[in-house]
Design a protein around this motif. Structure first.
Motif, PDB file in Angstrom:
ATOM      1  N   ASN A   1       0.803  -1.219   0.000  1.00 32.72           N
ATOM      2  CA  ASN A   1       0.000   0.000   0.000  1.00 32.72           C
ATOM      3  C   ASN A   1       0.839   1.274   0.000  1.00 32.72           C
ATOM      4  N   GLY A   2       2.148   1.136   0.049  1.00 29.55           N
ATOM      5  CA  GLY A   2       3.018   2.299   0.014  1.00 29.55           C
ATOM      6  C   GLY A   2       2.893   3.184   1.242  1.00 29.55           C
ATOM      7  N   PHE A   3       2.610   2.582   2.399  1.00 28.79           N
ATOM      8  CA  PHE A   3       2.465   3.381   3.612  1.00 28.79           C
ATOM      9  C   PHE A   3       3.807   4.017   3.983  1.00 28.79           C
ATOM     10  N   ASP A   4       3.801   5.321   4.157  1.00 36.54           N
ATOM     11  CA  ASP A   4       5.030   6.006   4.579  1.00 36.54           C
ATOM     12  C   ASP A   4       4.771   6.956   5.737  1.00 36.54           C
ATOM     13  N   ASP A   5       3.589   6.842   6.345  1.00 38.53           N
ATOM     14  CA  ASP A   5       3.277   7.617   7.545  1.00 38.53           C
ATOM     15  C   ASP A   5       2.420   6.751   8.455  1.00 38.53           C
ATOM     16  N   ASP A   6       1.995   7.295   9.579  1.00 43.96           N
ATOM     17  CA  ASP A   6       1.355   6.509  10.628  1.00 43.96           C
ATOM     18  C   ASP A   6       0.113   5.775  10.122  1.00 43.96           C
ATOM     19  N   VAL A   7      -0.005   4.514  10.523  1.00 40.85           N
ATOM     20  CA  VAL A   7      -1.053   3.626  10.022  1.00 40.85           C
ATOM     21  C   VAL A   7      -1.650   2.837  11.180  1.00 40.85           C
ATOM     22  N   TYR A   8      -2.959   2.612  11.116  1.00 39.76           N
ATOM     23  CA  TYR A   8      -3.628   1.704  12.046  1.00 39.76           C
ATOM     24  C   TYR A   8      -3.930   0.415  11.289  1.00 39.76           C
ATOM     25  N   VAL A   9      -3.355  -0.684  11.753  1.00 38.27           N
ATOM     26  CA  VAL A   9      -3.549  -1.989  11.132  1.00 38.27           C
ATOM     27  C   VAL A   9      -4.542  -2.782  11.977  1.00 38.27           C
TER      28      VAL A   9
ATOM     29  N   VAL B   1     -10.835 -17.451   9.357  1.00 39.49           N
ATOM     30  CA  VAL B   1     -10.209 -16.719   8.265  1.00 39.49           C
ATOM     31  C   VAL B   1      -9.452 -15.537   8.874  1.00 39.49           C
ATOM     32  N   LEU B   2      -8.233 -15.334   8.405  1.00 41.91           N
ATOM     33  CA  LEU B   2      -7.378 -14.241   8.885  1.00 41.91           C
ATOM     34  C   LEU B   2      -7.471 -13.073   7.914  1.00 41.91           C
ATOM     35  N   THR B   3      -7.715 -11.870   8.452  1.00 35.93           N
ATOM     36  CA  THR B   3      -7.834 -10.664   7.638  1.00 35.93           C
ATOM     37  C   THR B   3      -6.916  -9.586   8.206  1.00 35.93           C
ATOM     38  N   VAL B   4      -6.143  -8.927   7.351  1.00 31.08           N
ATOM     39  CA  VAL B   4      -5.240  -7.847   7.764  1.00 31.08           C
ATOM     40  C   VAL B   4      -5.471  -6.660   6.856  1.00 31.08           C
ATOM     41  N   THR B   5      -5.897  -5.547   7.432  1.00 30.80           N
ATOM     42  CA  THR B   5      -6.145  -4.322   6.680  1.00 30.80           C
ATOM     43  C   THR B   5      -5.425  -3.157   7.359  1.00 30.80           C
ATOM     44  N   GLY B   6      -5.266  -2.061   6.641  1.00 27.42           N
ATOM     45  CA  GLY B   6      -4.594  -0.891   7.202  1.00 27.42           C
ATOM     46  C   GLY B   6      -5.278   0.396   6.784  1.00 27.42           C
ATOM     47  N   THR B   7      -5.249   1.383   7.687  1.00 30.65           N
ATOM     48  CA  THR B   7      -5.842   2.693   7.441  1.00 30.65           C
ATOM     49  C   THR B   7      -4.891   3.776   7.922  1.00 30.65           C
ATOM     50  N   PRO B   8      -4.534   4.739   7.070  1.00 34.79           N
ATOM     51  CA  PRO B   8      -3.717   5.860   7.564  1.00 34.79           C
ATOM     52  C   PRO B   8      -4.398   6.528   8.754  1.00 34.79           C
ATOM     53  N   MET B   9      -3.645   6.778   9.823  1.00 29.60           N
ATOM     54  CA  MET B   9      -4.230   7.373  11.031  1.00 29.60           C
ATOM     55  C   MET B   9      -3.170   8.138  11.794  1.00 29.60           C
ATOM     56  N   GLY B  10      -3.422   9.429  11.987  1.00 29.49           N
ATOM     57  CA  GLY B  10      -2.539  10.246  12.804  1.00 29.49           C
ATOM     58  C   GLY B  10      -3.091  10.379  14.204  1.00 29.49           C
ATOM     59  N   ARG B  11      -2.957  11.571  14.784  1.00 27.62           N
ATOM     60  CA  ARG B  11      -3.380  11.790  16.157  1.00 27.62           C
ATOM     61  C   ARG B  11      -4.890  12.004  16.229  1.00 27.62           C
TER      62      ARG B  11
END
Length: 319
Positions: A96-104, A123-133
């Motif tokens: 996903n090209g994450f280069d800043d804070d992320v909530y997985v 079933v195992l699921t792993v997702t990510g969302t950009p998240m700052g303060r």
């Protein structure tokens, strides 16, 4: 402290059911045991941009994997291979090209249909969302107005409080909505004995005479990863920290207080039921732990580093 900017690229990839797929396709059937009986456990893991490197690194991932394993055991859901999570989380960030804070978010859900007593196909699921303060830190050091809720956290004979199962959040959600209806920012739930327990998604700490106090695990609280980080850090920097029994009066007489959790990070508290914390807005202990937290997640500090910047009234031997 400012909010992190959004990620440079949109989130497109998720790991689900044994492979990589578009995030919109990562779902479970409407008739699955996860949907019918809330048979789904999860973890939230923060990844932080490192100082000077531009990369993102998961914080306390091993502890999250251990707790996820405990949740699987307590809810009798088979392990779908959570030992792979360190590599999967790294691959998620790369794809996903994450280069800043992320909530997985890592979830293990019962994918199959059946009756309540059916064997689970996980079933195992792993997702990510950009998240700052969150706004308690993004807009400066602002404080939460908390309500002490009339809603209770379910006791250990109702459902294991150490299991991070989605069903454990239905009641706390109602407590949060009721607090917001009353004009508060969040709330603290009581346990079955009428003592302070935790916030809907975070642990509670109060400060009195330079000592940290938090409800013990026997009080029905989730064994929080950030909660444990606070206790470990308190020992490292010489702040007395105690796990025990807390009443409504302990909240009303607090010098300082804060909530902590993976998503919330650290949120300073200004009042309980409109009883102001005595040292608000100075809150030197809360500010010191906030600094220690972000120094460590950014790679500027490590658990082995010597104590520094401990407020005078908070010095002393840890308990």
């Amino acid at each position: 402290m400012t909010a992190s900017p959004p990620a440079a690229s949109p989130v497109t990839w998720a790991y689900h059911d044994g492979g990589w797929t578009d995030v919109a396709a990562a779902s479970v059937p409407v008739g699955s045991l996860a949907m019918r009986y809330a048979l789904s456990v999860f973890e939230g893991v923060r990844m932080y941009r490192q100082h000077g490197s531009g990369g993102v690194v998961p914080f306390l991932l091993d502890a999250h994997v251990r707790r996820l394993g405990d949740s699987l055991t307590l809810t009798r859901i088979p392990d779908p291979g959570i030992a792979r999570l360190p590599s999967l989380v790294g691959e998620l960030a790369r794809r996903n090209g994450f280069d800043d804070d992320v909530y997985v978010r890592v979830a293990v859900s019962a994918h199959n249909q059946g009756t309540m007593g059916a064997d689970v196909v996980p079933v195992l699921t792993v997702t990510g969302t950009p998240m700052g303060r969150k706004r308690w830190l993004a807009g400066g050091f602002t404080g939460m107005r908390l309500q002490i809720s009339g809603w209770q956290r379910g006791g250990p004979n109702t459902f294991p409080p150490a299991a991070k199962n989605i069903s454990n959040y239905a009641g706390p959600r109602l407590a949060l909505l009721a607090a917001k209806d009353g004009g508060y920012d969040n709330c603290v739930l009581l346990n079955e004995h009428g003592r302070l327990c935790e916030a809907p998604t975070a642990a509670l700490f109060v400060v009195r005479d330079g000592e940290l106090h938090t409800p013990a695990l026997s009080e029905g609280v989730l064994p929080g990863i950030t909660r444990q980080w606070v206790l470990d850090t308190a020992r490292r920097v010489g702040v007395p920290a105690r796990e025990g029994l807390l009443s409504r009066g302990d909240a009303y007489l607090a010098d300082e207080a804060f909530l902590c959790g993976t998503g919330l990070e650290i949120a300073p508290v200004r009042s309980f039921d409109d009883h102001p914390c005595r040292h608000w807005p100075d809150a030197p202990v809360t500010r010191a732990f906030t600094k220690h937290f972000f120094d460590q997640v950014r790679g500027l500090d490590s658990p082995a580093d010597p104590p520094e910047d401990v407020p005078h009234e908070a010095s002393g031997a840890a308990q």
